[in-house]
Design a protein around this motif. Structure first.
Motif, PDB file in Angstrom:
ATOM      1  N   ALA A  85      28.329  39.871  33.005  1.00 25.85           N
ATOM      2  CA  ALA A  85      28.313  40.340  34.385  1.00 25.85           C
ATOM      3  C   ALA A  85      27.043  41.152  34.598  1.00 25.85           C
ATOM      4  CB  ALA A  85      29.558  41.185  34.670  1.00 25.85           C
ATOM      5  N   SER A  86      26.915  41.682  35.788  1.00 24.62           N
ATOM      6  CA  SER A  86      25.767  42.518  36.116  1.00 24.62           C
ATOM      7  C   SER A  86      26.220  43.571  37.113  1.00 24.62           C
ATOM      8  CB  SER A  86      24.657  41.655  36.723  1.00 24.62           C
ATOM      9  OG  SER A  86      23.558  42.442  37.085  1.00 24.62           O
ATOM     10  N   PHE A  87      25.874  44.817  36.844  1.00 27.58           N
ATOM     11  CA  PHE A  87      26.145  45.916  37.772  1.00 27.58           C
ATOM     12  C   PHE A  87      24.807  46.503  38.200  1.00 27.58           C
ATOM     13  CE2 PHE A  87      30.512  47.069  35.703  1.00 27.58           C
ATOM     14  CZ  PHE A  87      31.097  45.973  36.312  1.00 27.58           C
ATOM     15  N   ASP A  88      24.509  46.375  39.467  1.00 28.56           N
ATOM     16  CA  ASP A  88      23.243  46.893  40.007  1.00 28.56           C
ATOM     17  C   ASP A  88      22.036  46.404  39.215  1.00 28.56           C
ATOM     18  OD1 ASP A  88      24.599  48.354  42.028  1.00 28.56           O
ATOM     19  OD2 ASP A  88      24.948  50.003  40.622  1.00 28.56           O
ATOM     20  N   GLY A  89      22.059  45.128  38.845  1.00 31.65           N
ATOM     21  CA  GLY A  89      20.943  44.531  38.113  1.00 31.65           C
ATOM     22  C   GLY A  89      20.933  44.811  36.621  1.00 31.65           C
ATOM     23  N   VAL A  90      21.883  45.577  36.132  1.00 29.52           N
ATOM     24  CA  VAL A  90      21.965  45.903  34.702  1.00 29.52           C
ATOM     25  C   VAL A  90      22.939  44.938  34.043  1.00 29.52           C
ATOM     26  CG1 VAL A  90      22.596  47.664  33.005  1.00 29.52           C
ATOM     27  CG2 VAL A  90      21.477  48.335  35.145  1.00 29.52           C
ATOM     28  N   PRO A  91      22.495  44.194  33.005  1.00 27.45           N
ATOM     29  CA  PRO A  91      23.419  43.284  32.319  1.00 27.45           C
ATOM     30  C   PRO A  91      24.528  44.064  31.614  1.00 27.45           C
ATOM     31  CG  PRO A  91      21.128  42.826  31.688  1.00 27.45           C
ATOM     32  CD  PRO A  91      21.139  44.117  32.459  1.00 27.45           C
ATOM     33  N   VAL A  92      25.750  43.643  31.881  1.00 32.19           N
ATOM     34  CA  VAL A  92      26.922  44.262  31.256  1.00 32.19           C
ATOM     35  C   VAL A  92      27.873  43.156  30.820  1.00 32.19           C
ATOM     36  CG1 VAL A  92      26.759  46.364  32.657  1.00 32.19           C
ATOM     37  CG2 VAL A  92      28.252  44.494  33.403  1.00 32.19           C
ATOM     38  N   TYR A  93      28.851  43.548  30.052  1.00 29.09           N
ATOM     39  CA  TYR A  93      29.953  42.660  29.695  1.00 29.09           C
ATOM     40  C   TYR A  93      31.251  43.303  30.149  1.00 29.09           C
ATOM     41  CZ  TYR A  93      26.858  39.975  26.679  1.00 29.09           C
ATOM     42  OH  TYR A  93      25.845  39.197  26.200  1.00 29.09           O
ATOM     43  N   LEU A  94      32.058  42.526  30.861  1.00 26.39           N
ATOM     44  CA  LEU A  94      33.428  42.923  31.126  1.00 26.39           C
ATOM     45  C   LEU A  94      34.174  42.588  29.855  1.00 26.39           C
ATOM     46  CD1 LEU A  94      33.663  41.305  34.663  1.00 26.39           C
ATOM     47  CD2 LEU A  94      33.004  43.663  34.088  1.00 26.39           C
ATOM     48  N   CYS A  95      34.861  43.543  29.293  1.00 25.74           N
ATOM     49  CA  CYS A  95      35.341  43.448  27.913  1.00 25.74           C
ATOM     50  C   CYS A  95      36.869  43.444  27.868  1.00 25.74           C
ATOM     51  CB  CYS A  95      34.781  44.646  27.159  1.00 25.74           C
ATOM     52  SG  CYS A  95      35.122  44.679  25.414  1.00 25.74           S
ATOM     53  N   TRP A  96      37.430  42.470  27.162  1.00 23.57           N
ATOM     54  CA  TRP A  96      38.878  42.400  26.971  1.00 23.57           C
ATOM     55  C   TRP A  96      39.168  42.225  25.486  1.00 23.57           C
ATOM     56  CZ3 TRP A  96      42.249  38.715  24.953  1.00 23.57           C
ATOM     57  CH2 TRP A  96      43.610  38.973  25.169  1.00 23.57           C
ATOM     58  N   ILE A  97      40.124  43.001  24.997  1.00 23.86           N
ATOM     59  CA  ILE A  97      40.526  42.904  23.593  1.00 23.86           C
ATOM     60  C   ILE A  97      42.029  42.660  23.512  1.00 23.86           C
ATOM     61  CG2 ILE A  97      40.856  45.396  23.295  1.00 23.86           C
ATOM     62  CD1 ILE A  97      39.632  45.027  20.435  1.00 23.86           C
ATOM     63  N   GLU A  98      42.395  41.904  22.523  1.00 25.26           N
ATOM     64  CA  GLU A  98      43.805  41.593  22.257  1.00 25.26           C
ATOM     65  C   GLU A  98      44.672  42.836  22.434  1.00 25.26           C
ATOM     66  OE1 GLU A  98      45.999  40.731  18.032  1.00 25.26           O
ATOM     67  OE2 GLU A  98      44.155  39.630  18.414  1.00 25.26           O
ATOM     68  N   GLY A  99      45.782  42.658  23.147  1.00 17.07           N
ATOM     69  CA  GLY A  99      46.721  43.742  23.368  1.00 17.07           C
ATOM     70  C   GLY A  99      46.576  44.404  24.727  1.00 17.07           C
ATOM     71  N   GLU A 100      45.414  44.275  25.351  1.00 17.98           N
ATOM     72  CA  GLU A 100      45.246  44.840  26.688  1.00 17.98           C
ATOM     73  C   GLU A 100      45.927  43.930  27.707  1.00 17.98           C
ATOM     74  OE1 GLU A 100      41.090  47.280  25.987  1.00 17.98           O
ATOM     75  OE2 GLU A 100      40.975  45.357  27.034  1.00 17.98           O
ATOM     76  N   THR A 101      46.522  44.533  28.715  1.00 21.99           N
ATOM     77  CA  THR A 101      47.267  43.763  29.712  1.00 21.99           C
ATOM     78  C   THR A 101      46.472  43.513  30.981  1.00 21.99           C
ATOM     79  OG1 THR A 101      48.269  45.782  30.571  1.00 21.99           O
ATOM     80  CG2 THR A 101      49.485  44.576  28.851  1.00 21.99           C
ATOM     81  N   SER A 102      45.270  44.064  31.041  1.00 29.04           N
ATOM     82  CA  SER A 102      44.413  43.847  32.201  1.00 29.04           C
ATOM     83  C   SER A 102      42.954  43.926  31.762  1.00 29.04           C
ATOM     84  CB  SER A 102      44.697  44.894  33.279  1.00 29.04           C
ATOM     85  OG  SER A 102      44.347  46.184  32.809  1.00 29.04           O
ATOM     86  N   LEU A 103      42.087  43.567  32.672  1.00 32.52           N
ATOM     87  CA  LEU A 103      40.650  43.679  32.423  1.00 32.52           C
ATOM     88  C   LEU A 103      40.204  44.992  33.061  1.00 32.52           C
ATOM     89  CD1 LEU A 103      38.134  42.271  31.273  1.00 32.52           C
ATOM     90  CD2 LEU A 103      37.775  41.314  33.543  1.00 32.52           C
ATOM     91  N   SER A 104      39.987  46.003  32.245  1.00 32.37           N
ATOM     92  CA  SER A 104      39.733  47.349  32.748  1.00 32.37           C
ATOM     93  C   SER A 104      38.495  48.004  32.155  1.00 32.37           C
ATOM     94  CB  SER A 104      40.941  48.253  32.457  1.00 32.37           C
ATOM     95  OG  SER A 104      42.110  47.723  33.026  1.00 32.37           O
ATOM     96  N   TRP A 105      37.766  47.296  31.315  1.00 30.81           N
ATOM     97  CA  TRP A 105      36.665  47.911  30.584  1.00 30.81           C
ATOM     98  C   TRP A 105      35.389  47.088  30.713  1.00 30.81           C
ATOM     99  CZ3 TRP A 105      37.482  52.562  28.178  1.00 30.81           C
ATOM    100  CH2 TRP A 105      38.810  52.951  28.000  1.00 30.81           C
ATOM    101  N   PHE A 106      34.261  47.749  30.561  1.00 31.33           N
ATOM    102  CA  PHE A 106      32.956  47.089  30.498  1.00 31.33           C
ATOM    103  C   PHE A 106      32.061  47.888  29.563  1.00 31.33           C
ATOM    104  CE2 PHE A 106      31.870  50.465  33.361  1.00 31.33           C
ATOM    105  CZ  PHE A 106      30.488  50.629  33.274  1.00 31.33           C
ATOM    106  N   HIS A 107      30.971  47.262  29.168  1.00 31.31           N
ATOM    107  CA  HIS A 107      29.934  47.981  28.428  1.00 31.31           C
ATOM    108  C   HIS A 107      28.593  47.331  28.727  1.00 31.31           C
ATOM    109  CE1 HIS A 107      29.679  44.776  25.362  1.00 31.31           C
ATOM    110  NE2 HIS A 107      31.001  44.781  25.359  1.00 31.31           N
ATOM    111  N   ARG A 108      27.551  48.118  28.650  1.00 28.99           N
ATOM    112  CA  ARG A 108      26.214  47.561  28.819  1.00 28.99           C
ATOM    113  C   ARG A 108      25.986  46.523  27.735  1.00 28.99           C
ATOM    114  NH1 ARG A 108      22.437  52.737  29.022  1.00 28.99           N
ATOM    115  NH2 ARG A 108      21.606  51.527  27.279  1.00 28.99           N
ATOM    116  N   ALA A 109      25.223  45.503  28.066  1.00 23.29           N
ATOM    117  CA  ALA A 109      24.965  44.422  27.111  1.00 23.29           C
ATOM    118  C   ALA A 109      24.246  44.929  25.864  1.00 23.29           C
ATOM    119  CB  ALA A 109      24.166  43.310  27.780  1.00 23.29           C
ATOM    120  N   ASP A 110      23.448  45.964  26.016  1.00 21.54           N
ATOM    121  CA  ASP A 110      22.680  46.463  24.873  1.00 21.54           C
ATOM    122  C   ASP A 110      23.421  47.508  24.047  1.00 21.54           C
ATOM    123  OD1 ASP A 110      22.558  48.364  26.886  1.00 21.54           O
ATOM    124  OD2 ASP A 110      20.407  48.730  26.699  1.00 21.54           O
TER     125      ASP A 110
END
Length: 120
Positions: A85-110
């Protein structure tokens, strides 16, 4: 990043991802059990080489489908998926890990997983 997702697009895909992940998790457990049983007793009630090959093929099918959607598979034990994904031109990843019940997290690609933050 070939494809980028909006938060809404990633969340819309999540139910099918979670269903696939449940199947992958069960397959992962079956493989571990078969391998353990075969190593320690020579046989497994879950099957042998043919069953191992079938389980591996099914797991590969799931992983290929995720890749085909544009997801990045970061791990399968636990299942860890990134939606580019991208937030304000900054590459990010919307992050999901086993056990989570929703998509609630992100982190910068770097930054990777240690840089996880809650989605605003």
């Amino acid at each position: 990043m070939d494809r980028t997702f909006t938060v809404d697009e990633a969340r819309a895909l999540l139910p099918s991802i979670m269903a696939d992940a449940a199947e992958l998790i069960a397959a992962r457990a079956d493989l571990a059990e078969i391998a353990f049983d075969r190593e320690h007793s020579g046989t497994s009630p879950l099957g042998g080489l043919a069953e191992i090959k079938a389980i591996e093929a099914r797991m590969e099918e799931i992983l290929s489908r995720w890749n085909g959607h544009g997801l990045e598979v970061k791990g399968i034990a636990p299942v860890l998926l990134d939606f580019p994904a991208s937030f304000d031109g900054v590459p990010v990843y919307l992050c999901w890990i086993e056990g989570e019940t929703s998509l609630s997290w992100f982190h910068r690609a770097d930054l990777g997983f240690p840089g996880r933050r809650r989605l605003p």
